[in-house]
Design a protein around this motif. Structure first.
Motif, PDB file in Angstrom:
ATOM      1  N   TYR A  30       5.548   0.445   0.802  1.00  0.00           N
ATOM      2  CA  TYR A  30       5.576   1.072  -0.518  1.00  0.00           C
ATOM      3  C   TYR A  30       4.166   1.510  -0.911  1.00  0.00           C
ATOM      4  CZ  TYR A  30      10.373  -0.183  -1.502  1.00  0.00           C
ATOM      5  OH  TYR A  30      11.727  -0.260  -1.475  1.00  0.00           O
ATOM      6  N   VAL A  31       4.070   2.704  -1.466  1.00  0.00           N
ATOM      7  CA  VAL A  31       2.803   3.207  -1.992  1.00  0.00           C
ATOM      8  C   VAL A  31       2.943   3.317  -3.509  1.00  0.00           C
ATOM      9  CG1 VAL A  31       2.068   4.425   0.080  1.00  0.00           C
ATOM     10  CG2 VAL A  31       3.507   5.599  -1.561  1.00  0.00           C
ATOM     11  N   ILE A  32       1.823   3.195  -4.201  1.00  0.00           N
ATOM     12  CA  ILE A  32       1.825   3.204  -5.654  1.00  0.00           C
ATOM     13  C   ILE A  32       1.199   4.503  -6.142  1.00  0.00           C
ATOM     14  CG2 ILE A  32       1.033   2.019  -7.717  1.00  0.00           C
ATOM     15  CD1 ILE A  32       0.927  -0.547  -6.057  1.00  0.00           C
ATOM     16  N   HIS A  33       1.890   5.180  -7.028  1.00  0.00           N
ATOM     17  CA  HIS A  33       1.407   6.405  -7.659  1.00  0.00           C
ATOM     18  C   HIS A  33       1.379   6.191  -9.161  1.00  0.00           C
ATOM     19  CE1 HIS A  33       1.646   9.310  -4.296  1.00  0.00           C
ATOM     20  NE2 HIS A  33       2.499   8.414  -3.829  1.00  0.00           N
ATOM     21  N   ALA A  34       0.498   6.917  -9.822  1.00  0.00           N
ATOM     22  CA  ALA A  34       0.445   6.909 -11.278  1.00  0.00           C
ATOM     23  C   ALA A  34       0.638   8.329 -11.773  1.00  0.00           C
ATOM     24  CB  ALA A  34      -0.885   6.364 -11.751  1.00  0.00           C
ATOM     25  N   THR A  59       1.971  -8.696 -11.957  1.00  0.00           N
ATOM     26  CA  THR A  59       3.249  -8.009 -11.800  1.00  0.00           C
ATOM     27  C   THR A  59       3.064  -6.514 -12.027  1.00  0.00           C
ATOM     28  OG1 THR A  59       3.829  -8.339 -14.111  1.00  0.00           O
ATOM     29  CG2 THR A  59       4.610 -10.006 -12.540  1.00  0.00           C
ATOM     30  N   LEU A  60       3.962  -5.732 -11.457  1.00  0.00           N
ATOM     31  CA  LEU A  60       3.867  -4.282 -11.550  1.00  0.00           C
ATOM     32  C   LEU A  60       4.072  -3.779 -12.975  1.00  0.00           C
ATOM     33  CD1 LEU A  60       5.753  -3.275  -8.291  1.00  0.00           C
ATOM     34  CD2 LEU A  60       3.298  -3.456  -8.654  1.00  0.00           C
ATOM     35  N   THR A  61       4.803  -4.505 -13.790  1.00  0.00           N
ATOM     36  CA  THR A  61       5.018  -4.082 -15.178  1.00  0.00           C
ATOM     37  C   THR A  61       3.747  -4.181 -16.006  1.00  0.00           C
ATOM     38  OG1 THR A  61       5.789  -6.293 -15.749  1.00  0.00           O
ATOM     39  CG2 THR A  61       7.460  -4.657 -15.253  1.00  0.00           C
ATOM     40  N   LYS A  62       2.825  -5.036 -15.630  1.00  0.00           N
ATOM     41  CA  LYS A  62       1.579  -5.181 -16.375  1.00  0.00           C
ATOM     42  C   LYS A  62       0.547  -4.121 -15.996  1.00  0.00           C
ATOM     43  CE  LYS A  62       2.015 -10.106 -17.172  1.00  0.00           C
ATOM     44  NZ  LYS A  62       1.418 -11.417 -16.969  1.00  0.00           N
ATOM     45  N   ILE A  63       0.748  -3.452 -14.886  1.00  0.00           N
ATOM     46  CA  ILE A  63      -0.219  -2.463 -14.416  1.00  0.00           C
ATOM     47  C   ILE A  63      -0.082  -1.142 -15.166  1.00  0.00           C
ATOM     48  CG2 ILE A  63      -0.941  -1.100 -12.418  1.00  0.00           C
ATOM     49  CD1 ILE A  63      -0.106  -3.498 -10.700  1.00  0.00           C
ATOM     50  N   LEU A  67      -3.236   1.672 -17.240  1.00  0.00           N
ATOM     51  CA  LEU A  67      -3.719   2.854 -16.544  1.00  0.00           C
ATOM     52  C   LEU A  67      -4.351   3.865 -17.494  1.00  0.00           C
ATOM     53  CD1 LEU A  67      -0.704   3.484 -14.157  1.00  0.00           C
ATOM     54  CD2 LEU A  67      -2.893   2.455 -13.575  1.00  0.00           C
ATOM     55  N   LYS A  68      -5.360   4.562 -16.978  1.00  0.00           N
ATOM     56  CA  LYS A  68      -6.019   5.644 -17.721  1.00  0.00           C
ATOM     57  C   LYS A  68      -6.040   6.872 -16.825  1.00  0.00           C
ATOM     58  CE  LYS A  68     -10.440   7.075 -19.597  1.00  0.00           C
ATOM     59  NZ  LYS A  68     -11.851   6.716 -19.749  1.00  0.00           N
ATOM     60  N   ASN A  78       1.488   6.125 -19.565  1.00  0.00           N
ATOM     61  CA  ASN A  78       1.293   6.394 -18.140  1.00  0.00           C
ATOM     62  C   ASN A  78       2.298   5.591 -17.322  1.00  0.00           C
ATOM     63  OD1 ASN A  78      -0.846   8.149 -18.567  1.00  0.00           O
ATOM     64  ND2 ASN A  78      -2.298   6.474 -18.684  1.00  0.00           N
ATOM     65  N   GLN A  79       2.837   6.229 -16.311  1.00  0.00           N
ATOM     66  CA  GLN A  79       3.910   5.622 -15.526  1.00  0.00           C
ATOM     67  C   GLN A  79       3.410   5.209 -14.160  1.00  0.00           C
ATOM     68  OE1 GLN A  79       6.878   8.625 -15.334  1.00  0.00           O
ATOM     69  NE2 GLN A  79       7.553   8.303 -17.427  1.00  0.00           N
ATOM     70  N   LEU A  80       3.984   4.147 -13.686  1.00  0.00           N
ATOM     71  CA  LEU A  80       3.724   3.662 -12.349  1.00  0.00           C
ATOM     72  C   LEU A  80       4.929   4.007 -11.487  1.00  0.00           C
ATOM     73  CD1 LEU A  80       1.499   1.931 -10.972  1.00  0.00           C
ATOM     74  CD2 LEU A  80       2.997  -0.005 -11.283  1.00  0.00           C
ATOM     75  N   LEU A  81       4.714   4.743 -10.404  1.00  0.00           N
ATOM     76  CA  LEU A  81       5.793   5.150  -9.521  1.00  0.00           C
ATOM     77  C   LEU A  81       5.618   4.494  -8.158  1.00  0.00           C
ATOM     78  CD1 LEU A  81       5.636   8.970 -10.294  1.00  0.00           C
ATOM     79  CD2 LEU A  81       7.196   7.330 -11.284  1.00  0.00           C
ATOM     80  N   LEU A  82       6.712   4.064  -7.587  1.00  0.00           N
ATOM     81  CA  LEU A  82       6.674   3.483  -6.251  1.00  0.00           C
ATOM     82  C   LEU A  82       7.231   4.485  -5.260  1.00  0.00           C
ATOM     83  CD1 LEU A  82       7.947  -0.138  -6.857  1.00  0.00           C
ATOM     84  CD2 LEU A  82       5.612   0.617  -6.494  1.00  0.00           C
ATOM     85  N   GLY A  83       6.516   4.665  -4.175  1.00  0.00           N
ATOM     86  CA  GLY A  83       6.976   5.550  -3.116  1.00  0.00           C
ATOM     87  C   GLY A  83       7.211   4.756  -1.864  1.00  0.00           C
TER      88      GLY A  83
END
Length: 88
Positions: A30-34, A59-63, A67-68, A78-83
Motif C-alpha cells: 500500500y502507498v499513501i497519497h494526500a 493510526t491512519l485516521t490521525k494523519i 496534513l498541510k 485534506n484527505q489521506l488516500l491509500l493506493g
C-alpha cells in the motif's frame, strides 16, 4: 478510482480498517497519497519518513487532519488516500 500512474486508490478485495490500521501494520504494497480539496493537489507520502515523524504506531485516521498542502498551504479537509501497488 485510479491514480495517473495506474495505482488503485481504492482498496480492492482487502478491506482496510483505517481507524485501527497503523503505519507499522499497513501492508507494504500500500502507498499513501494526500489530496487537498481546495486546489486538488495530490502527492505521494513517504511512509518511512511519516513513521519517523509521527511514530509508527500512529493510526491512519490521525494523519489526515495533520496534513498541510505543499501547494496552497491548506490545512482543512485534506484527505489521506491509500493506493495498492500491483502484485505479481
Amino acid at each position: 478510482m485510479k491514480h495517473r500512474r495506474s495505482i488503485d486508490l481504492v482498496a480492492g478485495h482487502e478491506a482496510i480498517e483505517i481507524d485501527r490500521e497503523t503505519l507499522a501494520t499497513l501492508p507494504q504494497w500500500y502507498v499513501i497519497h494526500a489530496q487537498c480539496p481546495a486546489c486538488r493537489h495530490e502527492t505521494m507520502i513517504d511512509r518511512r519518513q511519516l513513521a519517523y515523524r509521527s511514530g509508527k504506531d500512529t493510526t491512519l485516521t490521525k494523519i489526515g487532519p495533520r496534513l498541510k498542502c505543499s501547494s496552497c498551504g491548506n490545512r482543512r479537509g485534506n484527505q489521506l488516500l491509500l493506493g495498492k501497488l500491483p502484485r505479481d
